[in-house]
Design a protein around this motif. Structure first.
Motif, short mmCIF file in Angstrom:
data_model
loop_
_atom_site.label_atom_id
_atom_site.label_comp_id
_atom_site.label_asym_id
_atom_site.label_seq_id
_atom_site.Cartn_x
_atom_site.Cartn_y
_atom_site.Cartn_z
N ASP A 70 0.82 -1.21 0.00
CA ASP A 70 0.00 0.00 0.00
C ASP A 70 0.86 1.26 0.00
O ASP A 70 0.48 2.27 -0.60
N ALA A 71 2.01 1.22 0.67
CA ALA A 71 2.90 2.38 0.66
C ALA A 71 3.39 2.67 -0.76
O ALA A 71 3.44 3.83 -1.19
N ILE A 72 3.74 1.62 -1.50
CA ILE A 72 4.15 1.80 -2.90
C ILE A 72 2.99 2.38 -3.71
O ILE A 72 3.17 3.30 -4.52
N LEU A 73 1.79 1.85 -3.48
CA LEU A 73 0.61 2.33 -4.18
C LEU A 73 0.39 3.82 -3.94
O LEU A 73 0.16 4.60 -4.88
N PHE A 74 0.47 4.26 -2.70
CA PHE A 74 0.23 5.66 -2.38
C PHE A 74 1.32 6.56 -2.96
O PHE A 74 1.05 7.66 -3.43
#
Length: 273
Positions: free
Chosen positions: A77-81
């Motif tokens: 999710d960090a990569i996504l954001f």
């Protein structure tokens, strides 16, 4: 403790740059091949258009921008954001183009633009076609030059959920260059020089229905293009999309599974549509 890493990006011909500070070492291997075509050196007189900070906070990640913070429990999710904010910042300097919510892929003879809302399957089908020899020009945001109607390459990774991979019958380990960070497979751009292409077909995706590919009238194609529009210059965008709808065929692809949708799309390369 190591110093935070810095990355700077600039959209082609833009005067402003996007600055990122990454103080979460786990992120670096996953995001370092994002936007490589837009990487630039920090110039002392350059205007910082947007700033992104990525930090490790306890067992979570925090992605911070001027408008607020994203809290991510997982690395995926960090990569996504991070990519969401980076893409948005770069697109802010792409105002010369008409923006469509879609993916553009091409083979030796045809350029196809897949359009649909979030979750419609654009990235998944772009990945599937990529394994069949097609090349991605853009994913999630398709940039069209308003006068020529040509699709401009936009370097952004292709992100596919693991559940969609299963539907396609593909294992993450079989995707060359792909990197699994649950629940997503990330496929960075190939990095090869890519020329602009004029679209030959617009395909509007309609997931969750009995599989069927049907042509659309010019007026229906125009309405669907206007629905897919992300930019905000109504008169200019309408004129561009009106010309394209008159010149480029549109079709609606309803599908019950990604495997069935891919089989329909592969007909494009052999001239069955």
């Amino acid at each position: 403790m190591s110093a935070p890493a810095a990355r700077h990006y600039r959209f082609p011909d833009a005067e402003r740059i996007v600055a990122a500070r990454i103080d979460a070492p786990e992120l670096i291997p996953h995001i370092d091949d994002f936007y490589t075509a837009y990487r630039c050196d920090r110039e002392s007189d350059a205007v910082i258009h947007d700033a992104i900070a990525a930090d490790r906070v306890g067992d979570r990640f925090r992605i911070s921008v001027a408008t607020g913070d994203w809290e991510a429990e997982t690395l995926g999710d960090a990569i996504l954001f991070y990519e969401y904010e980076g893409t948005g910042a770069l697109l802010d300097d792409a105002g010369a183009f008409v923006h469509l919510h879609g993916a553009a892929i091409h083979d030796a003879s045809r350029c196809v633009v897949l359009l649909g809302p979030s979750g419609a399957g654009k990235s998944t089908l772009a990945l599937g076609l990529g394994r069949a020899g097609w090349t991605a020009l853009a994913d999630d945001a398709v940039l069209i030059e308003p006068r020529s109607g040509e699709v401009q390459p936009f370097e952004r990774s292709i992100r596919v959920h693991e559940a969609s991979l299963k539907d396609l019958g593909i294992r993450a380990s079989d995707v060359a260059g792909g990197r699994m960070c649950e629940p997503y497979l990330w496929l960075p751009p190939g990095g090869e020089a890519r020329s602009v292409r004029r679209p030959d077909l617009f395909v509007f995706l309609d997931a969750g229905r009995a599989t069927r590919l049907e042509p659309l009238s010019v007026s229906a194609t125009l309405r669907a293009l206007l629905t897919a529009r992300l930019s905000d210059q109504p008169e200019r965008d309408f004129e561009c999309l009106n010309r394209l709808a008159a010149d480029v065929p549109g079709c609606r692809l309803a599908f019950a599974s990604f495997a069935e949708a891919l089989a329909e799309l592969e007909k494009v390369s052999v001239g069955e549509l």
